[in-house]
Design a protein around this motif. Structure first.
Motif, mmCIF file in Angstrom:
data_model
loop_
_atom_site.group_PDB
_atom_site.id
_atom_site.type_symbol
_atom_site.label_atom_id
_atom_site.label_comp_id
_atom_site.label_asym_id
_atom_site.label_seq_id
_atom_site.Cartn_x
_atom_site.Cartn_y
_atom_site.Cartn_z
ATOM 1 N N GLY A 154 -23.970 -50.738 -23.321
ATOM 2 C CA GLY A 154 -24.755 -49.591 -22.885
ATOM 3 C C GLY A 154 -25.721 -49.919 -21.765
ATOM 4 N N SER A 171 -33.861 -45.633 -16.812
ATOM 5 C CA SER A 171 -32.922 -46.748 -16.953
ATOM 6 C C SER A 171 -33.565 -47.939 -17.653
ATOM 7 N N SER A 218 -22.774 -42.522 -23.650
ATOM 8 C CA SER A 218 -22.685 -43.754 -24.452
ATOM 9 C C SER A 218 -23.661 -43.724 -25.614
ATOM 10 N N CYS A 219 -24.889 -43.228 -25.360
ATOM 11 C CA CYS A 219 -25.893 -43.145 -26.422
ATOM 12 C C CYS A 219 -25.455 -42.177 -27.522
ATOM 13 N N GLU A 232 -24.511 -43.083 -19.268
ATOM 14 C CA GLU A 232 -25.430 -43.663 -20.240
ATOM 15 C C GLU A 232 -25.738 -42.674 -21.360
ATOM 16 N N TRP A 236 -31.478 -50.535 -25.815
ATOM 17 C CA TRP A 236 -30.209 -51.188 -26.179
ATOM 18 C C TRP A 236 -30.429 -52.641 -26.584
ATOM 19 N N CYS A 266 -26.884 -48.605 -16.740
ATOM 20 C CA CYS A 266 -28.288 -48.632 -16.293
ATOM 21 C C CYS A 266 -28.471 -49.641 -15.166
ATOM 22 N N CYS A 320 -33.981 -47.228 -21.366
ATOM 23 C CA CYS A 320 -32.689 -47.352 -22.067
ATOM 24 C C CYS A 320 -32.290 -48.815 -22.253
#
Length: 442
Positions: A160, A76, A18-19, A15, A83, A164, A79
């Motif tokens: 994304g 999680s 990816s961010c 994660e 997203w 999570c 995030c």
């Protein structure tokens, strides 16, 4: 169970990657759809680090209050909300808010994931499994680069959410950190967790006794207040933990990660080919580092990695010497910049990209781990923001001088590692921490 628990934890690392990787492939799609200028998009890209600073400040306390698994759950959810906000945004303020939330989430992840892995693994596997943290960060970034070239920025944002969700489900099936359970006095749960991690037929009595004795010793000498970090017995650990992060960040890591496309284009090389090549090399060298770190040791790998990163900076600087002063050899510039960036990122991921986080999770005793971890992560993200914010100004001042400067910082990092960083290979966390407290034994 150790391998499965590590996999669940490093979904947070994926994660993270990816961010970090999202802003590059999403740039032109977002700018076209939302009519953003370069300045507005720069805010979108950089606000991730501001959110991560907020997450870093709170990460240690959260992980101590609600346990390691609880901190991963909270991160999680944050995030996921971030997203979702990005994917439905129709204007810059909402887009930036989503990016900020994602930054808060990964700020917590960047602390709790390596700490959890270090606290659950036996000493002979600790470094190799902790390096998987860095491998999944790099893989997450590569995923964003590749998938971002195939789909819109809104769909890319929704992808994304996947790691999570995997983490949230997996957390129901893995044990809590036994060392955290011992710290808060849940001894029955502590023994059950340790037994689950070591195997039902394994005798855990010796390891359990050592963890209990050391935890009791630490609770008698001081609590987890921020000022306790600066006691004499913790200074060596603090200097090593913070110092490694300072040299990692100011040695240019986020310049090469955030601005690789700019570096390639400025030297006349394709940014897409260069970025994908660099990402693939990072995965290869991160995997190699995971194999070698428990064989060669942390210290040797850090030294080799930092020397290689210094060499990469010098080669990149030489590429711009050809680009600025020797334009009749301009074709050499593009090839040199590819070599320089690949050498830098390849050697970085071999050691200095991930090993500082391993060492950080090893050297701080559990009674100060929350405060020390928060401080280290805070320094990390502030350094990331300073370096990413100042790069364009430095690059406009002198492209050559910028990379020689990063190379000089890497060179100082070699001296720092040589003089101050201990070898932690093959030792329990309790042995490492006791030896660093001015040689004290518990």
């Amino acid at each position: 169970m150790v391998f499965f628990s590590t996999f669940v934890a490093v979904c947070g690392s994926f994660e993270f990657g990816s961010c970090v990787g999202y802003s590059s492939p999403a740039q032109f799609g977002i700018m076209a759809d939302l009519k953003e200028s370069y300045a507005e998009y720069s805010l979108f890209g950089s606000i991730l680090t501001i959110g991560a600073i907020i997450g870093a400040i709170t990460s240690g306390r959260i992980a101590d209050w609600v346990a390691r698994k609880g901190a991963m759950r909270i991160a999680s959810v944050i995030c996921i909300v971030g997203w979702l906000t990005i994917s439905v945004s129709s204007a810059a303020p909402l887009l930036d808010f989503g990016r900020f939330l994602a930054g808060c989430g990964i700020g917590v992840m960047s602390y709790v994931v390596p700490v959890y892995i270090a606290e659950i693994t036996p000493k002979n596997l600790r470094a190799a499994l902790a390096t998987v943290n860095q491998l999944f960060i790099v893989t997450g970034a590569l995923f964003a680069y590749v998938i971002g070239a195939l789909m819109s920025w809104r769909i890319l944002a929704l992808t994304g959410i996947v790691p999570c969700l995997v983490m949230l489900v997996g957390l129901f099936f893995i044990p809590e950190s036994p060392r955290w359970l011992a710290k808060v006095g849940q001894m029955k749960e502590f023994e059950a967790s340790l037994q689950s991690l070591r195997g039902l037929n394994v005798d855990i009595s010796q390891e359990a006794a050592e963890i209990k004795d050391y935890t009791n010793f630490l609770q008698q000498i001081s609590g987890d207040a921020i000022m306790n970090l600066f006691q004499r017995k913790y200074i060596h650990s603090l200097i090593v933990g913070v110092g490694l992060i300072v040299f990692q960040r100011f040695g240019g890591v986020y310049v090469f990660l955030f601005y690789a496309g700019t570096i390639f284009e400025s030297a006349g090389f394709s940014s897409r080919i260069g970025s994908i090549t660099a990402a693939i090399v990072q995965i290869i060298t991160t995997t190699l580092g995971a194999v070698l770190v428990d064989v060669s040791g942390r210290r040797l790998m850090l030294l080799i990695s930092t020397v290689g990163a210094c060499l990469g900076c010098i080669i990149t600087a030489l590429a711009f010497v050809f680009e600025v002063h020797l334009r009749r050899f301009i074709e050499i510039s593009g090839m040199l910049v590819l070599i320089g960036v690949v050498v830098y990122l390849g050697f970085l991921q071999l050691g200095v990209g991930g090993i500082p986080w391993i060492i950080m999770s090893e050297i701080f005793p559990i009674n100060i781990k929350g405060s020390a971890g928060s401080l280290t992560i805070l320094v990390s993200w502030i350094g990331s923001w300073i370096v990413s914010y100042t790069f364009n100004s430095l690059f406009d001042w002198s492209s050559i001088g910028t990379f020689f400067l990063y190379g000089a910082i890497c060179g100082l990092g070699v001296l720092f590692i040589w003089k101050l960083v201990p070898e932690t290979k093959g030792r329990t966390l309790e042995e490492i921490q006791a030896s660093m407290m001015n040689g004290r034994r518990y």
